[in-house]
Design a protein around this motif. Structure first.
Motif, PDB file in Angstrom:
ATOM      1  N   ARG A 172       1.204  -1.043  -0.186  1.00 13.92           N
ATOM      2  CA  ARG A 172       0.269  -0.499  -0.123  1.00 13.92           C
ATOM      3  C   ARG A 172       0.818   0.915  -0.067  1.00 13.92           C
ATOM      4  O   ARG A 172       0.632   1.945  -0.446  1.00 13.92           O
ATOM      5  CB  ARG A 172      -0.566  -0.099   1.108  1.00 13.92           C
ATOM      6  CG  ARG A 172      -2.250   0.153   1.007  1.00 13.92           C
ATOM      7  CD  ARG A 172      -3.017   1.081   2.172  1.00 13.92           C
ATOM      8  NE  ARG A 172      -2.269   1.457   3.411  1.00 13.92           N
ATOM      9  CZ  ARG A 172      -1.600   2.501   3.410  1.00 13.92           C
ATOM     10  NH1 ARG A 172      -2.156   3.382   3.179  1.00 13.92           N
ATOM     11  NH2 ARG A 172      -0.608   3.048   4.328  1.00 13.92           N
ATOM     12  N   GLN A 173       2.032   1.154   0.894  1.00 15.36           N
ATOM     13  CA  GLN A 173       3.213   2.620   1.087  1.00 15.36           C
ATOM     14  C   GLN A 173       3.816   2.633  -0.009  1.00 15.36           C
ATOM     15  O   GLN A 173       3.919   3.513  -0.594  1.00 15.36           O
ATOM     16  CB  GLN A 173       3.666   1.982   2.205  1.00 15.36           C
ATOM     17  CG  GLN A 173       3.336   2.853   3.603  1.00 15.36           C
ATOM     18  CD  GLN A 173       3.845   2.667   4.760  1.00 15.36           C
ATOM     19  OE1 GLN A 173       4.907   2.794   4.496  1.00 15.36           O
ATOM     20  NE2 GLN A 173       3.373   2.459   5.517  1.00 15.36           N
ATOM     21  N   ALA A 174       4.134   1.631  -1.006  1.00 17.38           N
ATOM     22  CA  ALA A 174       4.496   1.935  -2.448  1.00 17.38           C
ATOM     23  C   ALA A 174       3.786   2.348  -3.732  1.00 17.38           C
ATOM     24  O   ALA A 174       4.263   3.228  -4.255  1.00 17.38           O
ATOM     25  CB  ALA A 174       5.168   0.296  -2.547  1.00 17.38           C
ATOM     26  N   THR A 230       1.125   4.209  -2.868  1.00 17.72           N
ATOM     27  CA  THR A 230       1.318   6.128  -2.876  1.00 17.72           C
ATOM     28  C   THR A 230       2.484   6.198  -3.003  1.00 17.72           C
ATOM     29  O   THR A 230       2.271   7.695  -3.761  1.00 17.72           O
ATOM     30  CB  THR A 230       0.947   5.826  -0.953  1.00 17.72           C
ATOM     31  OG1 THR A 230      -0.012   4.999  -0.835  1.00 17.72           O
ATOM     32  CG2 THR A 230       1.016   7.650  -0.950  1.00 17.72           C
ATOM     33  N   ARG A 231       3.823   6.118  -2.291  1.00 18.87           N
ATOM     34  CA  ARG A 231       5.195   6.574  -2.685  1.00 18.87           C
ATOM     35  C   ARG A 231       4.774   6.542  -4.683  1.00 18.87           C
ATOM     36  O   ARG A 231       5.862   8.046  -5.258  1.00 18.87           O
ATOM     37  CB  ARG A 231       5.952   5.978  -1.856  1.00 18.87           C
ATOM     38  CG  ARG A 231       7.264   6.326  -2.559  1.00 18.87           C
ATOM     39  CD  ARG A 231       8.420   5.861  -1.454  1.00 18.87           C
ATOM     40  NE  ARG A 231       9.698   5.469  -2.368  1.00 18.87           N
ATOM     41  CZ  ARG A 231      10.744   4.925  -1.768  1.00 18.87           C
ATOM     42  NH1 ARG A 231      10.763   4.170  -0.944  1.00 18.87           N
ATOM     43  NH2 ARG A 231      11.590   5.657  -2.455  1.00 18.87           N
ATOM     44  N   PHE A 232       4.823   5.647  -5.401  1.00 20.11           N
ATOM     45  CA  PHE A 232       5.225   5.517  -6.579  1.00 20.11           C
ATOM     46  C   PHE A 232       4.289   5.805  -7.594  1.00 20.11           C
ATOM     47  O   PHE A 232       4.252   5.838  -8.886  1.00 20.11           O
ATOM     48  CB  PHE A 232       5.984   4.245  -7.039  1.00 20.11           C
ATOM     49  CG  PHE A 232       7.073   4.205  -6.302  1.00 20.11           C
ATOM     50  CD1 PHE A 232       8.350   4.928  -6.648  1.00 20.11           C
ATOM     51  CD2 PHE A 232       7.324   3.095  -5.100  1.00 20.11           C
ATOM     52  CE1 PHE A 232       9.350   4.385  -5.865  1.00 20.11           C
ATOM     53  CE2 PHE A 232       8.041   2.658  -4.695  1.00 20.11           C
ATOM     54  CZ  PHE A 232       9.588   3.809  -4.803  1.00 20.11           C
ATOM     55  N   GLY A 233       2.817   6.099  -7.402  1.00 15.54           N
ATOM     56  CA  GLY A 233       1.848   6.935  -7.620  1.00 15.54           C
ATOM     57  C   GLY A 233       1.264   6.285  -8.311  1.00 15.54           C
ATOM     58  O   GLY A 233       0.798   6.019  -9.153  1.00 15.54           O
ATOM     59  N   ARG A 234       0.833   4.659  -7.883  1.00 17.97           N
ATOM     60  CA  ARG A 234       0.164   3.465  -8.219  1.00 17.97           C
ATOM     61  C   ARG A 234      -1.790   3.757  -7.494  1.00 17.97           C
ATOM     62  O   ARG A 234      -1.521   4.150  -6.630  1.00 17.97           O
ATOM     63  CB  ARG A 234       1.026   2.111  -8.031  1.00 17.97           C
ATOM     64  CG  ARG A 234       2.228   2.275  -8.985  1.00 17.97           C
ATOM     65  CD  ARG A 234       2.219   1.712 -10.595  1.00 17.97           C
ATOM     66  NE  ARG A 234       1.721   0.635 -10.461  1.00 17.97           N
ATOM     67  CZ  ARG A 234       1.908  -0.544 -10.512  1.00 17.97           C
ATOM     68  NH1 ARG A 234       2.878  -1.112 -10.514  1.00 17.97           N
ATOM     69  NH2 ARG A 234       0.571  -1.417 -11.146  1.00 17.97           N
ATOM     70  N   GLU A 235      -1.532   3.271  -8.363  1.00 17.38           N
ATOM     71  CA  GLU A 235      -3.489   3.190  -8.132  1.00 17.38           C
ATOM     72  C   GLU A 235      -3.603   2.325  -7.340  1.00 17.38           C
ATOM     73  O   GLU A 235      -2.804   1.117  -7.006  1.00 17.38           O
ATOM     74  CB  GLU A 235      -4.181   2.222  -9.613  1.00 17.38           C
ATOM     75  CG  GLU A 235      -5.292   2.416  -9.185  1.00 17.38           C
ATOM     76  CD  GLU A 235      -6.613   3.636 -10.170  1.00 17.38           C
ATOM     77  OE1 GLU A 235      -7.081   3.668 -10.478  1.00 17.38           O
ATOM     78  OE2 GLU A 235      -5.499   4.604 -10.558  1.00 17.38           O
ATOM     79  N   PRO A 236      -4.634   2.915  -5.959  1.00 17.01           N
ATOM     80  CA  PRO A 236      -4.496   1.670  -4.718  1.00 17.01           C
ATOM     81  C   PRO A 236      -5.439   0.514  -5.160  1.00 17.01           C
ATOM     82  O   PRO A 236      -6.179   0.368  -5.571  1.00 17.01           O
ATOM     83  CB  PRO A 236      -5.244   2.483  -4.242  1.00 17.01           C
ATOM     84  CG  PRO A 236      -5.769   4.056  -4.350  1.00 17.01           C
ATOM     85  CD  PRO A 236      -5.281   3.980  -5.436  1.00 17.01           C
ATOM     86  N   SER A 260      -3.764  -1.871  -7.423  1.00 17.61           N
ATOM     87  CA  SER A 260      -3.289  -2.095  -8.443  1.00 17.61           C
ATOM     88  C   SER A 260      -2.238  -3.292  -8.109  1.00 17.61           C
ATOM     89  O   SER A 260      -1.826  -3.615  -9.465  1.00 17.61           O
ATOM     90  CB  SER A 260      -2.919  -1.059  -9.294  1.00 17.61           C
ATOM     91  OG  SER A 260      -2.203  -0.163  -9.015  1.00 17.61           O
ATOM     92  N   VAL A 261      -1.750  -3.703  -7.269  1.00 16.00           N
ATOM     93  CA  VAL A 261      -0.889  -4.483  -7.377  1.00 16.00           C
ATOM     94  C   VAL A 261      -0.738  -6.204  -6.065  1.00 16.00           C
ATOM     95  O   VAL A 261      -1.617  -6.109  -5.110  1.00 16.00           O
ATOM     96  CB  VAL A 261       1.041  -4.131  -6.775  1.00 16.00           C
ATOM     97  CG1 VAL A 261       1.516  -5.528  -5.956  1.00 16.00           C
ATOM     98  CG2 VAL A 261       1.122  -2.697  -6.936  1.00 16.00           C
ATOM     99  N   ALA A 262      -1.309  -6.700  -6.686  1.00 17.53           N
ATOM    100  CA  ALA A 262      -2.064  -8.166  -6.291  1.00 17.53           C
ATOM    101  C   ALA A 262      -0.127  -8.845  -5.025  1.00 17.53           C
ATOM    102  O   ALA A 262       0.176  -8.838  -6.020  1.00 17.53           O
ATOM    103  CB  ALA A 262      -2.942  -8.539  -7.286  1.00 17.53           C
ATOM    104  N   ALA A 269      10.658  -1.506  -5.381  1.00 17.71           N
ATOM    105  CA  ALA A 269      11.155  -1.495  -7.085  1.00 17.71           C
ATOM    106  C   ALA A 269      10.571  -2.134  -7.726  1.00 17.71           C
ATOM    107  O   ALA A 269      10.339  -1.599  -9.000  1.00 17.71           O
ATOM    108  CB  ALA A 269      12.754  -1.872  -6.816  1.00 17.71           C
ATOM    109  N   ALA A 270       9.625  -2.973  -8.081  1.00 21.03           N
ATOM    110  CA  ALA A 270       9.024  -3.973  -8.937  1.00 21.03           C
ATOM    111  C   ALA A 270       7.481  -2.729  -8.495  1.00 21.03           C
ATOM    112  O   ALA A 270       7.550  -2.308  -9.707  1.00 21.03           O
ATOM    113  CB  ALA A 270       8.665  -5.126  -8.299  1.00 21.03           C
ATOM    114  N   VAL A 271       6.624  -2.500  -7.542  1.00 19.54           N
ATOM    115  CA  VAL A 271       5.848  -1.570  -7.531  1.00 19.54           C
ATOM    116  C   VAL A 271       6.321  -0.383  -8.303  1.00 19.54           C
ATOM    117  O   VAL A 271       5.815   0.216  -9.351  1.00 19.54           O
ATOM    118  CB  VAL A 271       5.678  -0.866  -6.350  1.00 19.54           C
ATOM    119  CG1 VAL A 271       4.556  -0.171  -6.435  1.00 19.54           C
ATOM    120  CG2 VAL A 271       4.381  -2.766  -5.719  1.00 19.54           C
ATOM    121  N   ALA A 272       7.757  -0.039  -7.978  1.00 24.91           N
ATOM    122  CA  ALA A 272       7.339   1.029  -8.518  1.00 24.91           C
ATOM    123  C   ALA A 272       7.997   1.197 -10.034  1.00 24.91           C
ATOM    124  O   ALA A 272       7.257   2.598 -10.902  1.00 24.91           O
ATOM    125  CB  ALA A 272       9.300   1.880  -8.057  1.00 24.91           C
TER     126      ALA A 272
END
Ligand SMILES: *Cc1c(COP(=O)(O)O)cnc(C)c1O
Length: 229
Positions: free
Chosen positions: A16-18, A20-26, A28-30, A207-210
């Protein structure tokens, strides 16, 4: 709360924090929980804490766990090396295969996928860090395999996966993951419509979420250290 539930909470918070930090849709990462070498009881604890997608590396171990967890709502992902003489149980028992890297295996999985099941979701494994890892196709060879896989009726090509050489520090970790994202973008520019980047483990989740991961494959941070194999 048991230890696995507590670790799952911590990993969900990292994601969740990543985001937010990298501008990803909440959302969107499973999270795919990599349960290799952990017993069925560990998966039951994770299930009780709301985790349903599990990734396994070893076919026989995965089949045994699937039997032990019959009746539980599990989505099974295969993330290990696939041998061409073991494609039948893989085609029958999994919802996703993350490690396609040969046309021969793709054809066999497609032929052996049971007709009463939806096409098998697949990612092509790409070797983006050169000689450090032996599995996966090179970025230059991705499109040829993508073309083959996309034409097979028993498979649904969803995207790309990588297992980069370990690196320390966010910037160094981002480089190979960025290369995977660029491969996906190149395929999508040619009309493939892929929606999945399977990348990121316990040590390089951020790094992956970024770099656009849509599935992170987390083992140690969810289950603790793996028992020796
Ligand atoms: C073991 C494994 C993981 C998880 O690794 P951790 O560092 O324990 O999070 C992810 N992907 C693949 C392909 C693996 O084999």
């Amino acid at each position: 709360m048991n230890a696995i539930a507590a670790r799952l909470d911590a990993v969900r918070e990292r994601i969740r924090q990543a985001e937010t930090r990298f501008g990803r849709e909440p959302g969107s990462v499973a999270l795919l929980a990599i349960s290799k070498r952990h017993p069925p009881e560990a998966l039951r604890e994770a299930l009780a804490a709301g985790q349903h997608a599990f990734g396994e590396n070893y076919l026989q171990e995965a089949l045994d766990k699937r039997e032990a967890l019959a009746g539980y709502p599990v989505e099974w992902h295969f993330v290990g090396p696939l041998q061409s003489n073991k494609t039948k149980p893989a085609a029958e028992c999994f919802d996703w295969i993350h490690t396609l890297d040969r046309p021969k295996i793709a054809r066999r999985l497609s032929e052996q996928r049971p007709e009463d099941r939806p096409p098998l979701n697949c990612c092509i494994q790409v070797n983006v860090s050169g000689e450090a890892s032996k599995s996966g196709v090179t970025p230059a060879d991705v499109e040829a395999l993508a073309e083959t896989v996309a034409a097979l009726p028993g498979l649904r090509l969803r995207g790309l996966m990588t297992l980069p050489a370990p690196a320390a520090g966010l910037e160094a970790q981002r480089q190979p993951l960025r290369a995977l994202r660029e491969c996906l973008e190149a395929l999508n520019a040619r009309g493939y419509g892929l929606d999945t980047l399977s990348m990121g483990m316990s040590d390089d989740l951020e790094a992956a979420v970024a770099e656009g991961a849509t599935i992170v494959r987390i083992g140690t941070a969810v289950f603790g250290p793996r028992p020796p194999g």
